[in-house]
Scaffold this active site. Sequence first.
Site, PDB file in Angstrom:
ATOM      1  N   VAL B  25       0.864  -1.152  -0.117  1.00 13.22           N
ATOM      2  CA  VAL B  25       0.025  -0.120  -0.005  1.00 13.22           C
ATOM      3  C   VAL B  25       0.787   1.300  -0.053  1.00 13.22           C
ATOM      4  O   VAL B  25       1.791   1.404   0.676  1.00 13.22           O
ATOM      5  CB  VAL B  25      -1.025  -0.093   1.269  1.00 13.22           C
ATOM      6  CG1 VAL B  25      -1.746   1.468   1.427  1.00 13.22           C
ATOM      7  CG2 VAL B  25      -1.760  -0.984   0.934  1.00 13.22           C
ATOM      8  N   GLU B  26       0.353   2.227  -0.778  1.00 16.64           N
ATOM      9  CA  GLU B  26       1.191   3.535  -0.828  1.00 16.64           C
ATOM     10  C   GLU B  26       0.823   4.682   0.059  1.00 16.64           C
ATOM     11  O   GLU B  26       1.438   5.297   0.755  1.00 16.64           O
ATOM     12  CB  GLU B  26       1.243   3.939  -2.281  1.00 16.64           C
ATOM     13  CG  GLU B  26       2.360   5.070  -2.798  1.00 16.64           C
ATOM     14  CD  GLU B  26       1.981   5.604  -4.038  1.00 16.64           C
ATOM     15  OE1 GLU B  26       1.559   6.698  -4.087  1.00 16.64           O
ATOM     16  OE2 GLU B  26       2.082   4.824  -5.215  1.00 16.64           O
TER      17      GLU B  26
END
Lengths: 239, 239
Positions: B25-26
Amino acid sequence: MESFVTKASASAQPLKNADELIDSVETFIFDCDGVIWKGDKLIDGVPETLDMLRSKGKRLVFVTNNSTKSRKQYGKKFETLGLTVTEEEIFASSFAAAAYLKSIDFPKDKKVYVVGEDGILKELELAGFQYLGGPEDGGKKIELKPGFLMEHDKDVGAVVVGFDRYFNYYKVQYGTLCIRENPGCLFIATNRDAVTHLTDAQEWAGGGSMVGAFVGSTQREPLVVGKPSTFMMDYLANK
Amino acid sequence: MESFVTKASASAQPLKNADELIDSVETFIFDCDGVIWKGDKLIDGVPETLDMLRSKGKRLVFVTNNSTKSRKQYGKKFETLGLTVTEEEIFASSFAAAAYLKSIDFPKDKKVYVVGEDGILKELELAGFQYLGGPEDGGKKIELKPGFLMEHDKDVGAVVVGFDRYFNYYKVQYGTLCIRENPGCLFIATNRDAVTHLTDAQEWAGGGSMVGAFVGSTQREPLVVGKPSTFMMDYLANK
C-alpha cells in the site's frame, strides 16, 4: 358514524351533486390553514358554509398540524375570526400528542420531553402528564469543554417533537439522549410538514425540520400523530 | 497511485501478515476521532505507528468529518498532541466543502450560505468564495408577526450544512429559502453523522441532525462531501 373520508373512498361512483354529497356524509373534517384561514385572515365563504352544514346537523371537525397552540387557544383564534367553534370540534396536533399518550396508557410517573411550543405543554398538562423542555429550553446553551457531559432525566419515556421557533442544539442533544439511552423511550412527531404558514407573507420551514433533526441524530423514525396519520383518523372515527 | 482502500477491495485473498499489507500500500487514510485521538487525548501507539509508516515512505492522509475546524486549525490540534502533520495531509469535511465547490467551478460572484462553524468559513475564504451565515447567525431570532417576511440573498448559489452548536430556526428558514427559491441552489452536507465526539465524556448529536432538519424542510437530499462520499475518495485518489 359516517365520515367524509370513509364515504368518499367507499363510493366508487362519483356523486351527482353537492347536495347528494352533503346528505350522504355525517362528519366533515376541515383543514384550517388555507381552508378556514390564511395566516390571520378568514377565507371568503367559510362562515356561510359552516352555518349551512350546522343547520343540516352535520358534525364538524377542524384539524390542524400546527402544534404551537392548544385546542383552547385555537378556539380563541376561531372566535377572533368571528366563528363559534367548540374545543371538542378541534383536533390540533398538540392535542394529538397528548391523546396518543392517553390512548396507550403512558405511565403518569414517566415524563415527556417536549421540543415545541406552548400548545403541546398545555395539552399534556390537561391530560395529566408530567413534562419538561418546551420554550424554557430555548435559551439554553452548551459549553463543549473537554470532559463535559450533559445529564438527562432517566424518567423521560417519550420525546414529543413539533414546530419550534426556539429550536436549538441543546434540545437536539437532550431529546437525542432520551431517545437513545432511556429504554423504550418513544419518539413522537406532531407532524412532518415541510412547510408551515406562520405568517401569510411567505412559506416557513415546518415541523418536519425539527423532526428531521432527530431522525438524523437518532436514526429512528418517529410515530406521527397529526395529519396524515392513522392515529388521527382512528381517533376521530371512534369518538 | 495505490491506496489502502483500492488495494484491499482488489485483493480477494486475505493478506498474510501486516508487513505484506504495508508493503503493498502506498497511501494510508486514517480517521481521526477514535483512531488518532479520543476527544482531546492521543490514542496509545499512534506516534510509533505513524513514524514507522513515514520511515517506509508512505503517504499519510488524516480524514475527519468534523467541520468545526479548518485544516490549519486541525494542524494545531495535531501539534498540541505532539504529532507533526502538514495541512496537505489533512482532509477535513470543512475543506471538502470548499474543494467540492472549486471542483465544479462554483462562480465567484455567487455566495455560499453556511450553517456550521468557523472551519467551513475559513476554508471557503481560503478558496476565494463569498459566504454569509455561520456563527454570526447564531443569535438571530425571528419575530413571527402577521405579514412578516424573511428576506434572503438571491445570489446564494449553495447552502453548506455541517455540525453547528449554534443551530437555530433562523438558519433553518434562511437556508431553506435559498434552497427552495434560488434557481439551481446546491444543498451540500459536510457529513450526515448521527454522532460526533465533541467531548470524550459522551456521544453528541452530530452533523446529521442539522442536515436532517434541511431534508425535512426542503424535501431534498444533500450532496455529501465528507465520509463516506465518492467526492472524497476521488479527490484523494487524483491528488
